[in-house]
Design a protein around this motif. Structure first.
Motif, mmCIF file in Angstrom:
data_model
loop_
_atom_site.group_PDB
_atom_site.id
_atom_site.type_symbol
_atom_site.label_atom_id
_atom_site.label_comp_id
_atom_site.label_asym_id
_atom_site.label_seq_id
_atom_site.Cartn_x
_atom_site.Cartn_y
_atom_site.Cartn_z
ATOM 1 N N TYR A 16 0.820 -1.225 0.000
ATOM 2 C CA TYR A 16 0.000 0.000 0.000
ATOM 3 C C TYR A 16 0.845 1.262 0.000
ATOM 4 N N GLN A 17 2.064 1.146 0.476
ATOM 5 C CA GLN A 17 2.908 2.339 0.574
ATOM 6 C C GLN A 17 3.634 2.672 -0.719
ATOM 7 N N CYS A 18 3.713 1.700 -1.633
ATOM 8 C CA CYS A 18 4.484 1.986 -2.844
ATOM 9 C C CYS A 18 3.753 1.710 -4.142
ATOM 10 N N HIS A 113 0.338 -9.881 4.979
ATOM 11 C CA HIS A 113 -0.530 -8.821 5.520
ATOM 12 C C HIS A 113 0.340 -7.697 6.065
ATOM 13 N N HIS A 114 0.261 -6.552 5.402
ATOM 14 C CA HIS A 114 1.020 -5.388 5.880
ATOM 15 C C HIS A 114 0.031 -4.219 6.026
ATOM 16 N N PHE A 115 -0.731 -4.230 7.097
ATOM 17 C CA PHE A 115 -1.660 -3.145 7.482
ATOM 18 C C PHE A 115 -2.827 -2.958 6.518
ATOM 19 N N PHE A 157 2.479 -11.964 9.046
ATOM 20 C CA PHE A 157 2.005 -10.606 9.364
ATOM 21 C C PHE A 157 3.191 -9.667 9.503
ATOM 22 N N ASN A 158 2.945 -8.416 9.195
ATOM 23 C CA ASN A 158 3.889 -7.370 9.539
ATOM 24 C C ASN A 158 3.340 -6.621 10.754
ATOM 25 N N GLU A 159 4.035 -6.713 11.882
ATOM 26 C CA GLU A 159 3.817 -5.855 13.048
ATOM 27 C C GLU A 159 2.427 -5.941 13.685
ATOM 28 N N VAL A 160 2.252 -6.983 14.461
ATOM 29 C CA VAL A 160 0.970 -7.208 15.133
ATOM 30 C C VAL A 160 0.673 -6.108 16.173
ATOM 31 N N TYR A 291 12.928 -2.852 13.778
ATOM 32 C CA TYR A 291 13.418 -2.049 14.904
ATOM 33 C C TYR A 291 13.774 -0.636 14.452
ATOM 34 N N TYR A 292 13.195 0.331 15.110
ATOM 35 C CA TYR A 292 13.515 1.734 14.830
ATOM 36 C C TYR A 292 13.951 2.483 16.084
ATOM 37 N N GLN A 293 13.340 2.142 17.218
ATOM 38 C CA GLN A 293 13.507 2.967 18.411
ATOM 39 C C GLN A 293 13.234 2.151 19.679
ATOM 40 N N THR A 367 13.986 -7.165 9.634
ATOM 41 C CA THR A 367 13.161 -6.998 8.435
ATOM 42 C C THR A 367 12.860 -5.533 8.124
ATOM 43 N N GLU A 368 13.098 -4.648 9.105
ATOM 44 C CA GLU A 368 13.037 -3.197 8.847
ATOM 45 C C GLU A 368 13.928 -2.499 9.856
ATOM 46 N N ASN A 369 14.671 -1.524 9.337
ATOM 47 C CA ASN A 369 15.439 -0.622 10.183
ATOM 48 C C ASN A 369 15.841 0.530 9.265
ATOM 49 N N VAL A 413 16.925 -2.761 4.855
ATOM 50 C CA VAL A 413 16.735 -1.335 5.140
ATOM 51 C C VAL A 413 15.285 -0.972 4.841
ATOM 52 N N TRP A 414 14.658 -0.274 5.765
ATOM 53 C CA TRP A 414 13.406 0.403 5.446
ATOM 54 C C TRP A 414 13.783 1.805 5.070
ATOM 55 N N SER A 415 13.589 2.189 3.811
ATOM 56 C CA SER A 415 12.923 1.418 2.793
ATOM 57 C C SER A 415 13.787 1.394 1.543
ATOM 58 N N PHE A 420 5.133 6.258 0.568
ATOM 59 C CA PHE A 420 4.137 6.908 1.420
ATOM 60 C C PHE A 420 4.245 6.367 2.859
ATOM 61 N N SER A 421 4.216 7.258 3.831
ATOM 62 C CA SER A 421 4.246 6.824 5.231
ATOM 63 C C SER A 421 2.851 6.997 5.841
ATOM 64 N N TRP A 422 2.336 5.925 6.412
ATOM 65 C CA TRP A 422 0.923 5.798 6.826
ATOM 66 C C TRP A 422 0.332 7.041 7.473
ATOM 67 N N SER A 423 0.969 7.490 8.537
ATOM 68 C CA SER A 423 0.356 8.599 9.286
ATOM 69 C C SER A 423 1.216 9.849 9.197
ATOM 70 N N ASN A 424 2.167 9.845 8.262
ATOM 71 C CA ASN A 424 3.077 10.994 8.150
ATOM 72 C C ASN A 424 3.171 11.545 6.726
ATOM 73 N N GLY A 425 2.658 10.799 5.753
ATOM 74 C CA GLY A 425 2.663 11.308 4.385
ATOM 75 C C GLY A 425 3.999 11.168 3.684
ATOM 76 N N ASN A 427 6.729 13.678 3.511
ATOM 77 C CA ASN A 427 7.978 14.388 3.846
ATOM 78 C C ASN A 427 8.882 13.541 4.737
ATOM 79 N N LYS A 428 8.346 12.427 5.229
ATOM 80 C CA LYS A 428 9.162 11.509 6.025
ATOM 81 C C LYS A 428 9.694 10.445 5.066
ATOM 82 N N ARG A 429 10.904 10.683 4.589
ATOM 83 C CA ARG A 429 11.471 9.769 3.595
ATOM 84 C C ARG A 429 12.405 8.779 4.276
ATOM 85 N N TYR A 430 12.432 7.561 3.738
ATOM 86 C CA TYR A 430 13.290 6.515 4.299
ATOM 87 C C TYR A 430 14.187 5.864 3.255
ATOM 88 N N GLY A 431 13.926 6.120 1.966
ATOM 89 C CA GLY A 431 14.502 5.294 0.904
ATOM 90 C C GLY A 431 16.006 5.399 0.728
HETATM 91 C C1 BGP Z 1 6.811 0.199 10.241
HETATM 92 C C2 BGP Z 1 5.965 -0.278 9.091
HETATM 93 C C3 BGP Z 1 6.324 0.293 7.763
HETATM 94 C C4 BGP Z 1 6.835 1.702 7.790
HETATM 95 C C5 BGP Z 1 7.788 1.975 8.936
HETATM 96 C C6 BGP Z 1 8.115 3.418 9.168
HETATM 97 O O1 BGP Z 1 6.048 0.216 11.376
HETATM 98 O O2 BGP Z 1 6.024 -1.667 8.990
HETATM 99 O O3 BGP Z 1 5.229 0.087 6.920
HETATM 100 O O4 BGP Z 1 5.871 2.635 7.583
HETATM 101 O O5 BGP Z 1 7.293 1.476 10.147
HETATM 102 O O6 BGP Z 1 7.080 4.008 9.870
HETATM 103 P P1 BGP Z 1 6.488 5.408 9.513
HETATM 104 O O7 BGP Z 1 6.144 5.331 8.065
HETATM 105 O O8 BGP Z 1 5.287 5.566 10.385
HETATM 106 O O9 BGP Z 1 7.529 6.393 9.828
#
Ligand code: BGP
Length: 460
Positions: A16-18, A113-115, A157-160, A291-293, A367-369, A413-415, A420-425, A427-431
């Motif tokens: 859904y994000q890409c 399943h990713h959200f 699943f991604n992130e229960v 893992y991000y934080q 699987t994501e960082n 690496v995410w991403s 597109f970032s779910w709740s941030n749109g 300007n929050k780039r990860y690529g």
């Molecule tokens: C994880 C999700 C990803 C991705 C990432 C960054 O929780 O699996 O889909 O979005 O976080 O989060 P965000 O886009 O909210 O910054």
């Protein structure tokens, strides 16, 4: 620092994000479609237009030595209503995508399943409803059979926890309910039932590999006092231990049950579910860790209060849950503009814990960082040194864990590219690859060149 030859380096994406093409080519709706359009902040269309651009992205993977890609299948592209009628165009799309992966020597690691539960099921309660579990199992069976020759590595699943928390506690994902701990617990438990059913089915019939991805944020008491320690333990059990118990040992430990029951006195489990989860815990091939934080937790008995920093306005995040705890920041620990604490030690502590507390050594994929950053695009050049530093620090602690005998099999690496970032749109780039969302042109960032070197030399 040198990683072993068979360590896998990849880039991660989510449908859904890409993909874009959210409501075309026969794809059914997901809850996000109406939610985002009524919110009016940003659109998931066309995002990074992966639906059409995947040959370009996979070619870039090949050019930058990226060995693997995390892809998710959009359930509603296959079953527009969640179950029943099949959209053959969607089925073919993923065949072409997986074939393109192999053509470029990029191994697909595929999440079911990713959200993005189909809207027809989401409306009826998503994973609070048995109907969704049943439909998910049918969808998974279909994918296993259809893509068995193209996909060897699966995640259920991604992130229960973030699904449950964002849907029912923070309210940042549709249906945007706040502070309903009981719904969050039920939905996590039901997703773990769905996961276990599907793992058991897969391992009966197919030879590939399967696991689940959890977002695991280490919780530390803010101060060394009994109240902060208790608060920290509660948040840890809710967000981490409950899921780790069900995933890695099947049964729910007395300690976990005690806390979960305190948070929701209606919670109970069926011994038959536990039996099935135990079987699945023996059968999974690996665990995916996003893992991000991490968080420092203080005791808190005030009213519930959450403010999600979805704009990148540093210092605006608030997360306080009545009778659980409050997330607090430490002045000497850096944060991103979205108030995510940069703390590689949390990743090290988490993988150690998985090995020590659960004796799980089948293998962990990170699987994501990665780091959300407002990249500057200057004449086609993107200097994202802070992102390089972030990734480097996290690879270094993984190297340390590997040296101590922890089985870390790979890192995504995410991403892969900006999306597109779910709740941030947007300007929050990860690529690793910058996407100009107007032209869909891709530009390698400094991090992409750096990552290529790390992959080729296996040296961090
Ligand atoms: C994880 C999700 C990803 C991705 C990432 C960054 O929780 O699996 O889909 O979005 O976080 O989060 P965000 O886009 O909210 O910054």
């Amino acid at each position: 620092m040198k990683l072993s030859k068979d360590f896998v380096f990849g880039g991660a994406t989510a449908a859904y994000q890409c993909e874009g093409s959210c409501l075309s080519h026969g794809k059914g709706k997901v809850a996000w479609d109406d939610y985002l359009s009524s919110q009016g902040r940003f659109s998931p269309e066309p995002a990074s237009d992966f639906y059409h651009m995947y040959p370009v992205d996979l070619k870039l993977c090949q050019q930058f030595s990226i060995q693997a890609i995390r892809i998710s299948i959009a359930w509603s592209r296959i079953f527009p209503e969640g179950k029943g009628q099949i959209n053959h165009e969607g089925v073919d799309f993923y065949h072409h995508l997986f074939q393109e992966c192999h053509k470029n020597n990029v191994e697909p690691y595929v999440t079911l399943h990713h959200f993005d539960t189909p809207d027809a099921l989401h409306k009826n309660g998503d994973f609070l409803n048995q109907e969704t579990i049943d439909a998910y199992v049918e969808y998974a069976k279909f994918c296993f059979e259809e893509y068995q020759d193209e996909v060897t590595y699966w995640f259920t699943f991604n992130e229960v926890w973030p699904i449950a928390c964002n849907q029912y506690i923070s309210g940042t994902f549709p249906p945007c309910i706040q502070y309903d701990i009981s719904k969050a617990i039920t939905s996590m438990y039901n997703m773990m039932i769905a996961h276990s059913l599907v793992v058991n089915i897969y391992k009966e019939k197919y030879n590939g590999h399967i696991g689940i991805i959890h977002s695991l944020e280490t919780k530390y008491p803010y101060d060394d006092n009994i109240n902060d320690k208790e608060a920290c333990h509660k948040e840890d059990v809710l967000a981490n231990q409950f899921l780790l118990d069900m995933t890695l040992q099947g049964n729910i430990s007395d300690d976990t049950y005690h806390i979960i029951h305190q948070l929701d006195n209606t919670f109970n489990y069926d011994p038959q579910d536990i039996e099935m989860m135990i079987q699945a815990s023996h059968k999974i091939d690996y665990l995916g860790v996003n893992y991000y934080q991490s968080h420092f937790i203080k005791a808190y008995d005030g009213e519930n209060q959450i403010h999600h920093n979805g704009t990148g306005e540093k210092g605006t995040n608030v997360f306080r849950l009545k009778n659980i705890g409050e997330r607090a920041f430490k002045a000497d620990i850096p944060t991103t503009d979205w108030d995510w604490m940069i703390y590689p030690k949390g990743l090290y502590d988490m993988v150690k814990r998985i090995s020590q507390q659960y004796h799980f050594n089948k293998g962990i994929y990170i699987t994501e960082n990665g780091m959300g950053y407002k990249d500057d695009f200057v004449d086609g050049i993107i200097d994202d040194t802070p992102r390089i530093d972030y990734i480097k620090q996290h690879l270094e602690v993984l190297q340390q864990a590997i040296n101590e005998g922890i089985n870390i099999k790979g890192y995504f690496v995410w991403s892969l590219m900006d999306m597109f970032s779910w709740s941030n749109g947007y300007n929050k780039r990860y690529g690793l690859f910058y996407v100009d969302f107007n032209t869909q042109k891709r530009y390698p960032k400094a991090s992409a060149y750096w990552y290529k070197r790390v992959i080729e030399t296996k040296e961090v």
